[in-house]
Design a protein around this motif. Structure first.
Motif, short mmCIF file in Angstrom:
data_model
loop_
_atom_site.label_atom_id
_atom_site.label_comp_id
_atom_site.label_asym_id
_atom_site.label_seq_id
_atom_site.Cartn_x
_atom_site.Cartn_y
_atom_site.Cartn_z
N ALA A 55 0.83 -1.21 0.00
CA ALA A 55 0.00 0.00 0.00
C ALA A 55 0.86 1.25 0.00
O ALA A 55 0.53 2.25 -0.65
N ASP A 56 1.99 1.20 0.72
CA ASP A 56 2.91 2.35 0.76
C ASP A 56 3.53 2.58 -0.62
O ASP A 56 3.61 3.73 -1.08
N ILE A 57 3.95 1.50 -1.27
CA ILE A 57 4.56 1.63 -2.59
C ILE A 57 3.54 2.17 -3.59
O ILE A 57 3.85 3.05 -4.40
N LEU A 58 2.31 1.66 -3.50
CA LEU A 58 1.24 2.12 -4.38
C LEU A 58 0.96 3.60 -4.17
O LEU A 58 0.77 4.36 -5.13
N LYS A 59 0.95 4.03 -2.92
CA LYS A 59 0.73 5.44 -2.60
C LYS A 59 1.86 6.30 -3.14
O LYS A 59 1.63 7.39 -3.69
N HIS A 60 3.08 5.83 -3.00
CA HIS A 60 4.25 6.56 -3.51
C HIS A 60 4.17 6.73 -5.03
O HIS A 60 4.38 7.83 -5.55
N ILE A 61 3.83 5.65 -5.73
CA ILE A 61 3.72 5.70 -7.19
C ILE A 61 2.58 6.63 -7.61
O ILE A 61 2.70 7.38 -8.59
N ALA A 62 1.48 6.61 -6.85
CA ALA A 62 0.35 7.50 -7.15
C ALA A 62 0.75 8.96 -7.01
O ALA A 62 0.36 9.81 -7.82
N GLU A 63 1.52 9.26 -5.97
CA GLU A 63 2.00 10.64 -5.76
C GLU A 63 2.92 11.07 -6.90
O GLU A 63 2.85 12.20 -7.37
N ARG A 64 3.79 10.16 -7.35
CA ARG A 64 4.70 10.48 -8.44
C ARG A 64 3.92 10.68 -9.75
O ARG A 64 4.27 11.54 -10.56
N HIS A 65 2.85 9.91 -9.91
CA HIS A 65 2.00 10.07 -11.10
C HIS A 65 1.30 11.42 -11.09
O HIS A 65 1.23 12.11 -12.13
N ARG A 66 0.80 11.83 -9.93
CA ARG A 66 0.16 13.15 -9.82
C ARG A 66 1.15 14.29 -10.03
O ARG A 66 0.77 15.39 -10.44
N ALA A 67 2.43 13.99 -9.78
CA ALA A 67 3.48 15.00 -9.98
C ALA A 67 3.83 15.17 -11.46
O ALA A 67 4.63 16.05 -11.81
N GLY A 68 3.24 14.30 -12.29
CA GLY A 68 3.43 14.47 -13.74
C GLY A 68 4.32 13.45 -14.41
O GLY A 68 4.63 13.58 -15.60
N LEU A 69 4.76 12.42 -13.68
CA LEU A 69 5.64 11.42 -14.29
C LEU A 69 4.86 10.55 -15.28
O LEU A 69 3.71 10.20 -15.03
N SER A 70 5.51 10.23 -16.36
CA SER A 70 4.90 9.39 -17.39
C SER A 70 4.86 7.94 -16.93
O SER A 70 5.54 7.55 -15.97
N SER A 71 4.08 7.15 -17.64
CA SER A 71 3.99 5.73 -17.33
C SER A 71 5.35 5.04 -17.44
O SER A 71 5.71 4.21 -16.61
N LYS A 72 6.11 5.43 -18.46
CA LYS A 72 7.42 4.82 -18.67
C LYS A 72 8.35 5.11 -17.50
O LYS A 72 9.08 4.22 -17.02
N SER A 73 8.33 6.36 -17.00
CA SER A 73 9.18 6.73 -15.87
C SER A 73 8.75 6.01 -14.60
O SER A 73 9.59 5.58 -13.80
N LEU A 74 7.43 5.87 -14.43
CA LEU A 74 6.92 5.16 -13.25
C LEU A 74 7.29 3.69 -13.30
O LEU A 74 7.61 3.08 -12.27
N GLN A 75 7.26 3.10 -14.48
CA GLN A 75 7.66 1.70 -14.63
C GLN A 75 9.13 1.52 -14.27
O GLN A 75 9.50 0.53 -13.64
N ARG A 76 9.95 2.49 -14.65
CA ARG A 76 11.37 2.42 -14.31
C ARG A 76 11.57 2.55 -12.80
O ARG A 76 12.39 1.87 -12.20
N GLU A 77 10.80 3.46 -12.16
CA GLU A 77 10.90 3.62 -10.71
C GLU A 77 10.52 2.32 -10.00
O GLU A 77 11.18 1.90 -9.04
N LEU A 78 9.45 1.70 -10.45
CA LEU A 78 9.04 0.43 -9.86
C LEU A 78 10.09 -0.65 -10.07
O LEU A 78 10.33 -1.48 -9.18
N SER A 79 10.72 -0.64 -11.22
CA SER A 79 11.79 -1.61 -11.49
C SER A 79 12.94 -1.41 -10.52
O SER A 79 13.51 -2.39 -10.01
N ALA A 80 13.28 -0.15 -10.26
CA ALA A 80 14.35 0.15 -9.31
C ALA A 80 13.98 -0.30 -7.90
O ALA A 80 14.81 -0.88 -7.18
#
Length: 300
Positions: A55-80
């Motif tokens: 849930a924490d990771i999902l919340k973090h990714i949601a915040e980064r998405h609202r900050a304007g990150l693209s799907s590709k960038s979010l996928q890379r963050e999750l990979s990291a």
């Protein structure tokens, strides 16, 4: 976060660099991505990595998405993030990977822009009027001839090109992988012209492509030279080095229909990356089908 958690992060980045030998570009991206996760943990006063949940990771990714990150960038963050927790699990420092089942929002895949054969010929046959333009033509010919990435071309040394056998060795490919590539006749001719006039200010400079001062030409300089070339030669299309790589792949696939060969030449680890060029080629395939299939031909 605690000093231990930060040290674990540094240990993971060191493992990426030394054991997995990821590129400097990938390492920088992962370091930046995980720094954002560390800031997220600091804001929520999480003391170590084991306290993070899915849930924490999902919340973090949601915040980064609202900050304007693209799907590709979010996928890379999750990979990291997944990579970090996998490392911590293997070293017995956490029990699970909270990012394992978290997915980034999907984004429509954009097809790469390419030039048609006539446009490529117009760009490469425009004619060189100076020593630097002779060098530029050799660079552009090599991009299109061998499907090189920008970083691969700028990293080439004189010893990497075999003019007799018309081939070159990429020693600094993506992921640190090397590959042997053919060099076309036109590119060989352009390289021969360049080597005759290549500045020899510094005899110790091993770079294939050098500046007027005899120093290795950087990525940004190559990009600017291609842009200036198109402006000066009246080529309306906004061309960048990767567009020549895309054009190489598309034209080769159109002629050969050999996806595996194109994959090898491009240095793609997964064939799914290469398959994007089949979408570019679909219209051509449809035309061939209409003309050749006995049950598809239109009646006159």
């Amino acid at each position: 976060m605690q000093a231990l958690a930060r040290q674990q992060l540094l240990d993971y980045l060191q493992q990426l660099k030394v054991e997995r030998r990821v590129s400097a570009h990938t390492l920088t991206n992962y370091q930046r991505d995980l720094k954002h996760l560390a800031l997220f943990c600091d804001d929520r006063q999480c003391e170590d990595w084991s306290t993070l949940s899915s849930a924490d990771i999902l919340k973090h990714i949601a915040e980064r998405h609202r900050a304007g990150l693209s799907s590709k960038s979010l996928q890379r963050e999750l990979s990291a993030i997944r990579g970090l927790f996998l490392f911590l699990m293997k070293t017995g420092q956490v029990d699970n990977n909270p990012a394992q089942h978290v997915k980034a929002p999907k984004q429509a895949r954009k097809l790469p822009k390419t030039l048609d054969v006539d446009q490529v010929c117009a760009l490469l046959d425009a004619g060189a009027n100076s020593v630097l333009e002779v060098r530029d033509v050799a660079m552009f010919e090599l991009f299109y001839s061998s499907g090189l990435r920008l970083s691969e071309l700028s990293s080439l040394d004189l010893a990497d090109v075999d003019m007799h056998d018309r081939q070159l060795m990429v020693l600094s490919g993506k992921g640190g992988k090397s590959r042997l590539l053919p060099v076309g006749k036109k590119a060989v001719q352009a390289l021969q012209k360049w080597l005759k006039v290549r500045p020899s200010v510094d005899d110790n400079e091993r770079a294939l492509f050098t500046s007027a001062k005899g120093k290795r030409l950087g990525n940004r300089s190559i990009q600017l030279r291609l842009k200036q070339w198109c402006i000066k030669k009246g080529i309306p299309e906004s061309v960048h080095p990767h567009m020549l790589r895309h054009s190489f792949a598309t034209h080769l696939l159109e002629s050969s229909r050999d996806l595996r060969a194109v994959q090898e030449l491009l240095g793609h680890e997964n064939i799914s990356t290469t398959q994007i060029y089949t979408h570019l080629d679909f219209q051509h395939l449809a035309e061939v089908y209409d003309q050749a299939h006995p049950r598809a031909k239109k009646t006159k």
